[in-house]
Scaffold this motif. Sequence first.
Motif, PDB file in Angstrom:
ATOM      1  N   LEU A 104       0.469   5.714   0.910  1.00 50.79           N
ATOM      2  CA  LEU A 104      -0.355   6.772   1.475  1.00 50.79           C
ATOM      3  C   LEU A 104       0.236   8.110   1.051  1.00 50.79           C
ATOM      4  O   LEU A 104       1.429   8.359   1.239  1.00 50.79           O
ATOM      5  CB  LEU A 104      -0.375   6.656   3.001  1.00 50.79           C
ATOM      6  N   SER A 150      -4.004   0.656  -2.307  1.00 51.35           N
ATOM      7  CA  SER A 150      -3.601  -0.705  -1.952  1.00 51.35           C
ATOM      8  C   SER A 150      -3.787  -1.591  -3.177  1.00 51.35           C
ATOM      9  O   SER A 150      -4.256  -1.144  -4.218  1.00 51.35           O
ATOM     10  CB  SER A 150      -4.434  -1.229  -0.776  1.00 51.35           C
ATOM     11  N   PHE A 193      -5.090   6.887  -0.373  1.00 50.20           N
ATOM     12  CA  PHE A 193      -4.556   5.601   0.073  1.00 50.20           C
ATOM     13  C   PHE A 193      -4.732   4.619  -1.077  1.00 50.20           C
ATOM     14  O   PHE A 193      -5.839   4.425  -1.580  1.00 50.20           O
ATOM     15  CB  PHE A 193      -5.317   5.109   1.311  1.00 50.20           C
ATOM     16  N   HIS A 217       0.839  -1.194   0.000  1.00 48.67           N
ATOM     17  CA  HIS A 217       0.000   0.000   0.000  1.00 48.67           C
ATOM     18  C   HIS A 217       0.878   1.250   0.000  1.00 48.67           C
ATOM     19  O   HIS A 217       2.071   1.184   0.262  1.00 48.67           O
ATOM     20  CB  HIS A 217      -0.926   0.022   1.220  1.00 48.67           C
TER      21      HIS A 217
END
Length: 97
Positions: free
Chosen positions: A9, A30, A28, A7
Motif C-alpha cells: 500500500l 496485490s 494498492f 500486497h
Amino acid sequence: MHLEIEHALFYDFTIQLDNAFYQLDVLFISKYFILIVEVKNMVGGISFCDSRHQFVRKREDGVEEGFRNPLDRVRRHVRALSQLIGAAIPIEYAVVF
C-alpha cells in the motif's frame, strides 16, 4: 508481474511516464489486481456534470464551486499505469469522498 509479497500500500505515489507526472493518492498492489484510489476531502453537497467533465460543490453558505471530474483523473492514472506495466494484472479504480 510477479510479487514476492501478498500486497503493498502506497500513499502519494508518483509515476513518471513520457515527461508527465501522475500523482496517485493511494495505490494498492496485490498478486491479483492493482487498485488506484482518488481521494477527495470535501464538505458540502456534490453533484456531477459529465458533459462539462466537472463536479460542483455547494457549500453550506450557498456558494458553488466547480472542480475537475476526479473520474477523468483516475482514468488517466489507469492508462498511464497500464502503459508502464502492460496487461499483466487488472487495474481497478475508485473515487472516495
